[in-house]
Design a protein around this motif. Structure first.
Motif, PDB file in Angstrom:
ATOM      1  N   ILE A  79      -2.587   4.268   6.667  1.00  0.00           N
ATOM      2  CA  ILE A  79      -1.709   3.933   7.795  1.00  0.00           C
ATOM      3  C   ILE A  79      -1.752   5.028   8.854  1.00  0.00           C
ATOM      4  O   ILE A  79      -1.744   4.753  10.055  1.00  0.00           O
TER       5      ILE A  79
ATOM      6  N   VAL B 146      -3.795   5.108  -5.589  1.00  0.00           N
ATOM      7  CA  VAL B 146      -3.385   4.050  -4.666  1.00  0.00           C
ATOM      8  C   VAL B 146      -2.174   4.503  -3.845  1.00  0.00           C
ATOM      9  O   VAL B 146      -2.128   4.307  -2.629  1.00  0.00           O
ATOM     10  N   LEU B 147      -1.208   5.127  -4.495  1.00  0.00           N
ATOM     11  CA  LEU B 147      -0.012   5.593  -3.782  1.00  0.00           C
ATOM     12  C   LEU B 147      -0.340   6.650  -2.742  1.00  0.00           C
ATOM     13  O   LEU B 147       0.294   6.728  -1.693  1.00  0.00           O
TER      14      LEU B 147
ATOM     15  N   LEU C  43       7.456   4.502   0.993  1.00  0.00           N
ATOM     16  CA  LEU C  43       6.976   4.409  -0.387  1.00  0.00           C
ATOM     17  C   LEU C  43       7.950   5.058  -1.352  1.00  0.00           C
ATOM     18  O   LEU C  43       8.222   4.515  -2.430  1.00  0.00           O
TER      19      LEU C  43
ATOM     20  N   VAL D  28      -2.255   4.903   0.558  1.00  0.00           N
ATOM     21  CA  VAL D  28      -1.493   4.064   1.500  1.00  0.00           C
ATOM     22  C   VAL D  28      -1.048   4.859   2.730  1.00  0.00           C
ATOM     23  O   VAL D  28      -1.342   4.455   3.860  1.00  0.00           O
TER      24      VAL D  28
ATOM     25  N   THR E 299       5.590   6.167   6.426  1.00  0.00           N
ATOM     26  CA  THR E 299       4.965   5.504   5.283  1.00  0.00           C
ATOM     27  C   THR E 299       5.328   6.196   3.984  1.00  0.00           C
ATOM     28  O   THR E 299       5.667   5.546   2.985  1.00  0.00           O
ATOM     29  N   SER E 300       5.258   7.524   3.967  1.00  0.00           N
ATOM     30  CA  SER E 300       5.619   8.270   2.757  1.00  0.00           C
ATOM     31  C   SER E 300       7.078   8.040   2.397  1.00  0.00           C
ATOM     32  O   SER E 300       7.418   7.836   1.231  1.00  0.00           O
TER      33      SER E 300
END
Length: 75
Positions: A56, A48-49, A23, A52, A19-20
């Motif tokens: 997850i 928000v960043l 992004l 996420v 996920t990181s």
């Protein structure tokens, strides 16, 4: 005795990494064109960043099954 890493930890770690990375990839792709975060106020965008990957990771850890531990016995 060697300790085994639980599947939950493995899946949650993999989810956080992917996920990181995803992004960062999206943000690098839209580096000059920041329309992705435009609707959000500047003070909320970092929050928000950072949420996420955490969400997850939580979902992956929640979904993965525990590794069986026969050494603990029945309760």
């Amino acid at each position: 005795m060697a300790r085994v890493i639980e599947r939950k930890v493995t899946w949650a770690t993999a989810a956080a990494y992917l996920t990181s990375s995803g992004l960062l990839g999206v943000l690098a792709a839209v580096q000059d064109n920041a329309r992705v975060l435009e609707p959000l106020p500047d003070s909320i965008s970092p929050l928000v960043l950072s949420l996420v990957p955490g969400l997850i990771t939580f979902a992956a850890g929640w979904k993965a099954r525990h590794t069986p531990r026969p050494d603990l016995g029945q309760r």
